[in-house]
Design a protein around this motif. Structure first.
Motif, PDB file in Angstrom:
ATOM      1  N   ALA A 170       8.534   5.556 -14.666  1.00 49.06           N
ATOM      2  CA  ALA A 170       7.188   5.846 -14.139  1.00 49.06           C
ATOM      3  C   ALA A 170       7.175   6.062 -12.628  1.00 49.06           C
ATOM      4  N   ALA A 171       8.189   6.733 -12.113  1.00 48.52           N
ATOM      5  CA  ALA A 171       8.188   7.100 -10.687  1.00 48.52           C
ATOM      6  C   ALA A 171       7.413   8.409 -10.539  1.00 48.52           C
ATOM      7  N   GLY A 172       6.474   8.429  -9.629  1.00 46.44           N
ATOM      8  CA  GLY A 172       5.736   9.673  -9.366  1.00 46.44           C
ATOM      9  C   GLY A 172       4.511   9.873 -10.231  1.00 46.44           C
ATOM     10  N   VAL A 173       4.300   8.987 -11.209  1.00 49.98           N
ATOM     11  CA  VAL A 173       3.117   9.167 -12.064  1.00 49.98           C
ATOM     12  C   VAL A 173       1.943   8.379 -11.494  1.00 49.98           C
ATOM     13  N   SER A 228      -2.173   3.473  -6.987  1.00 49.24           N
ATOM     14  CA  SER A 228      -1.789   4.585  -7.876  1.00 49.24           C
ATOM     15  C   SER A 228      -0.308   4.944  -7.736  1.00 49.24           C
ATOM     16  N   HIS A 229       0.343   4.487  -6.658  1.00 50.12           N
ATOM     17  CA  HIS A 229       1.758   4.838  -6.480  1.00 50.12           C
ATOM     18  C   HIS A 229       2.656   4.030  -7.391  1.00 50.12           C
ATOM     19  N   LEU A 230       2.708   2.714  -7.196  1.00 48.20           N
ATOM     20  CA  LEU A 230       3.584   1.884  -8.038  1.00 48.20           C
ATOM     21  C   LEU A 230       2.954   0.530  -8.357  1.00 48.20           C
ATOM     22  N   SER A 231       1.626   0.491  -8.363  1.00 49.14           N
ATOM     23  CA  SER A 231       0.888  -0.667  -8.905  1.00 49.14           C
ATOM     24  C   SER A 231       0.794  -1.895  -8.006  1.00 49.14           C
ATOM     25  N   ALA A 232       0.998  -1.771  -6.717  1.00 48.31           N
ATOM     26  CA  ALA A 232       0.805  -2.941  -5.833  1.00 48.31           C
ATOM     27  C   ALA A 232      -0.662  -3.353  -5.840  1.00 48.31           C
ATOM     28  N   PRO A 233      -0.943  -4.651  -5.624  1.00 49.43           N
ATOM     29  CA  PRO A 233      -2.342  -5.088  -5.503  1.00 49.43           C
ATOM     30  C   PRO A 233      -2.883  -4.738  -4.116  1.00 49.43           C
ATOM     31  N   GLY A 267       0.679   9.205   2.062  1.00 48.39           N
ATOM     32  CA  GLY A 267       1.487   8.837   0.907  1.00 48.39           C
ATOM     33  C   GLY A 267       2.334   7.613   1.176  1.00 48.39           C
ATOM     34  N   PRO A 268       3.197   7.264   0.243  1.00 42.11           N
ATOM     35  CA  PRO A 268       3.745   8.103  -0.821  1.00 42.11           C
ATOM     36  C   PRO A 268       2.833   8.391  -2.017  1.00 42.11           C
ATOM     37  N   ALA A 269       1.728   7.673  -2.197  1.00 45.94           N
ATOM     38  CA  ALA A 269       0.841   7.992  -3.319  1.00 45.94           C
ATOM     39  C   ALA A 269       0.339   9.421  -3.187  1.00 45.94           C
TER      40      ALA A 269
END
Ligand code: FES
Length: 293
Positions: A170-173, A228-233, A267-269
């Motif tokens: 799930a990189a980039g999604v 939205s990038h990698l789910s951080a809070p 970004g990266p998001a």
């Protein structure tokens, strides 16, 4: 960790956990981050302007051109057409690799291990195609074909690993696509104004959906809390202002989202954050998904 039946998926699962790659990953990451220190350049390479990661569509250029060269080499009487396609693929490889390294530098460690090998395979493919062009320029057509078919094999491995990065890791999604489907219809109370510290990212929850809440006086902005990038809070991030507009900065990789509409400022998001309508009723904050009243 899910168990595979064996074969290639099993190999790639082991690659994800290959800690022996970490010293190389760290060294390369340092180089990439130094080389891409300009936020503006990084945003352009991530594809913030496009609303999608830039690297995947760019790969179509080298992969398509090099695959076409493979077909042309198998057809008699096509002259220099294959060499032209190989040269086009090599030219397309250059922006593709820059966009890929920019994305890679802001991934989780398991993703970076796979991404490092993905990039190495693509780099070897590029080397093979360069050797192919050199051989063809000297009139050694057969050797040139051998190099290009070898390169195509490495392109295939790189493509498989790229697919693993996107679809398994799930990189980039977009990691918040599900939010509008999970959020219940109508207005929902999330607390009183005084429960939320002035100007500080805070957290609230409605059913399964975590929310980021930023209160400034009587004004309240609410976004989904999962980056939205990698789910951080995002509630563990920081508040900032960009061009006079309130924004939240992600605590993991620094993506910056505008609070008024969830847009990606840096970004990266590349996917915007779901944003919620808010209202204050007798001191209580209520939220609703836009258009879900
Ligand atoms: S999780 Fe990477 S920028 Fe938020």
């Amino acid at each position: 960790m899910p168990v595979n039946a064996g074969g290639m998926p099993d190999v790639v699962d082991r690659l994800e956990n290959a800690g022996t790659l970490d010293p190389v990953v760290s060294a390369v990451r340092r180089v990439v981050r130094t080389a891409l220190s300009s936020q503006r350049v990084k945003d352009a390479l991530h594809g913030v302007w496009l609303g999608h990661p830039l690297h995947p569509p760019l790969t179509d250029l080298p992969i398509g051109a090099w695959a076409a060269a493979g077909v042309l080499d198998a057809v008699p009487g096509t002259g220099n057409a294959a060499a032209t396609m190989i040269a086009a693929g090599c030219a397309g490889y250059v922006p593709t690799i820059f966009a890929g390294w920019a994305d890679w530098s802001d991934l989780h460690e398991q993703q970076q291990r796979v991404g490092l090998v993905h990039a190495a395979m693509a780099g070897i493919a590029f080397g093979c195609y360069t050797a192919s062009l050199a051989a063809r320029a000297k009139g050694a057509t057969l050797r040139g074909k051998a190099w290009s078919y070898t390169g195509l094999g490495f392109v295939g491995i790189a493509g498989y690993l790229g697919g693993h990065l996107a679809f398994r890791q799930a990189a980039g999604v977009n990691h918040v696509e599900s939010v509008p489907h999970l959020f219940p219809e109508g207005w929902h109370e999330i607390g009183r104004l005084e429960d939320f510290e002035e100007g500080e990212p805070s957290q609230a929850r409605v059913d399964e959906v975590e929310l980021l809440v930023v209160r400034r006086g009587q004004h309240v902005d609410v976004l989904a809390n999962t980056c939205s990038h990698l789910s951080a809070p995002l509630s563990e991030g920081s508040f900032t202002a960009e061009d006079g507009q309130g924004c939240v900065v992600c605590p993991w990789h620094g993506s910056t989202f505008r609070l008024s509409d969830g847009a990606v400022v840096h970004g990266p998001a590349t996917a915007p954050m779901p944003r919620f309508e808010t209202r204050v009723v007798e001191g209580s904050i209520e939220v609703m998904l836009p258009g879900a009243g």
